[in-house]
Design a protein around this motif. Structure first.
Motif, PDB file in Angstrom:
ATOM      1  N   MET A  56      -4.357  -1.384  -0.168  1.00 44.44           N
ATOM      2  CA  MET A  56      -5.076  -2.657  -0.094  1.00 44.44           C
ATOM      3  C   MET A  56      -6.314  -2.643  -0.994  1.00 44.44           C
ATOM      4  O   MET A  56      -6.673  -3.665  -1.574  1.00 44.44           O
ATOM      5  N   GLU A  57      -6.968  -1.492  -1.148  1.00 42.44           N
ATOM      6  CA  GLU A  57      -8.130  -1.392  -2.037  1.00 42.44           C
ATOM      7  C   GLU A  57      -7.717  -1.570  -3.495  1.00 42.44           C
ATOM      8  O   GLU A  57      -8.393  -2.260  -4.258  1.00 42.44           O
ATOM      9  N   LEU A  58      -6.616  -0.942  -3.883  1.00 43.79           N
ATOM     10  CA  LEU A  58      -6.124  -1.093  -5.247  1.00 43.79           C
ATOM     11  C   LEU A  58      -5.780  -2.548  -5.544  1.00 43.79           C
ATOM     12  O   LEU A  58      -6.144  -3.093  -6.582  1.00 43.79           O
ATOM     13  N   MET A  59      -5.090  -3.185  -4.611  1.00 41.98           N
ATOM     14  CA  MET A  59      -4.592  -4.537  -4.853  1.00 41.98           C
ATOM     15  C   MET A  59      -5.687  -5.597  -4.800  1.00 41.98           C
ATOM     16  O   MET A  59      -5.484  -6.717  -5.272  1.00 41.98           O
ATOM     17  N   GLU A  60      -6.865  -5.256  -4.267  1.00 37.66           N
ATOM     18  CA  GLU A  60      -7.992  -6.194  -4.295  1.00 37.66           C
ATOM     19  C   GLU A  60      -8.402  -6.522  -5.723  1.00 37.66           C
ATOM     20  O   GLU A  60      -8.949  -7.583  -5.985  1.00 37.66           O
TER      21      GLU A  60
END
Length: 183
Positions: free
Chosen positions: A4-8
């Protein structure tokens, strides 16, 4: 890093058309023991820190037979999905620390199985499934060089299912085909 951090920092375009590089794919794994299906996919650890090579292979399984008057025939009987990771050891990366833990290096059977997602970071399209983690090298090299790692993930159980990433995916909201259905 969590998925989820990467895709932010990435905006998906479901209609993306154009060239892609190996950097445009993301492989993320479940760090919970045995790969529990309740884990939110956004919590999966991204496999990237220190990884210089991600070789995703579709290894076809075939059977050759010779028939009277029709000659040699090859029948595809399956596909063994595998990922080979190579790179440098980075202590403190969640994915590497998990894969190179004592439990994974020496584990067998279901003890080394985890869930994964693999998809194109430009349009979100890919697959999800389960793999066995196989550690071939947990650090090698010459004096003064980086410590090299070599890890394989090999499909276990049913074939992977189609998967499309979207922000907020939870196990109940995932898209895809029924478990075990061929892609």
């Amino acid at each position: 890093m969590k998925l989820m951090e990467l895709m932010e920092t990435h905006k998906l375009d479901p209609k993306y058309e154009g060239w892609v590089t190996n950097d445009d794919y993301v492989l993320a794994i479940d760090l919970s023991p045995g790969g529990t299906p309740e884990t939110d996919i956004g919590e999966y650890a991204v496999v990237e820190m220190g990884i210089s090579g991600l070789d995703s292979q579709m290894n076809p399984v075939t059977q050759d037979k010779q028939y009277i008057r029709s000659g040699q025939n090859t029948m595809k009987t399956g596909t063994q999905r595998s990922f080979t990771l190579s790179g440098d050891r980075y202590v403190g990366d969640e994915a590497q620390d998990y894969c190179l833990s004592h439990r994974m290096k020496y584990g067998t059977g279901n003890g080394v199985v985890t869930n994964y997602v693999y998809f194109n970071i430009l349009n979100g399209v890919g697959e999800k499934g389960q793999v066995s983690i196989i550690v071939n090298s947990d650090g090698s090299g010459n004096a003064g060089e980086s410590s090299a790692v070599d890890i394989e993930f090999k499909k276990i159980g049913s074939n992977p299912t189609e998967y499309t990433y979207s922000a907020g995916n939870s196990p109940a909201e995932e898209s895809g085909t029924e478990e075990g259905q061929e892609l």
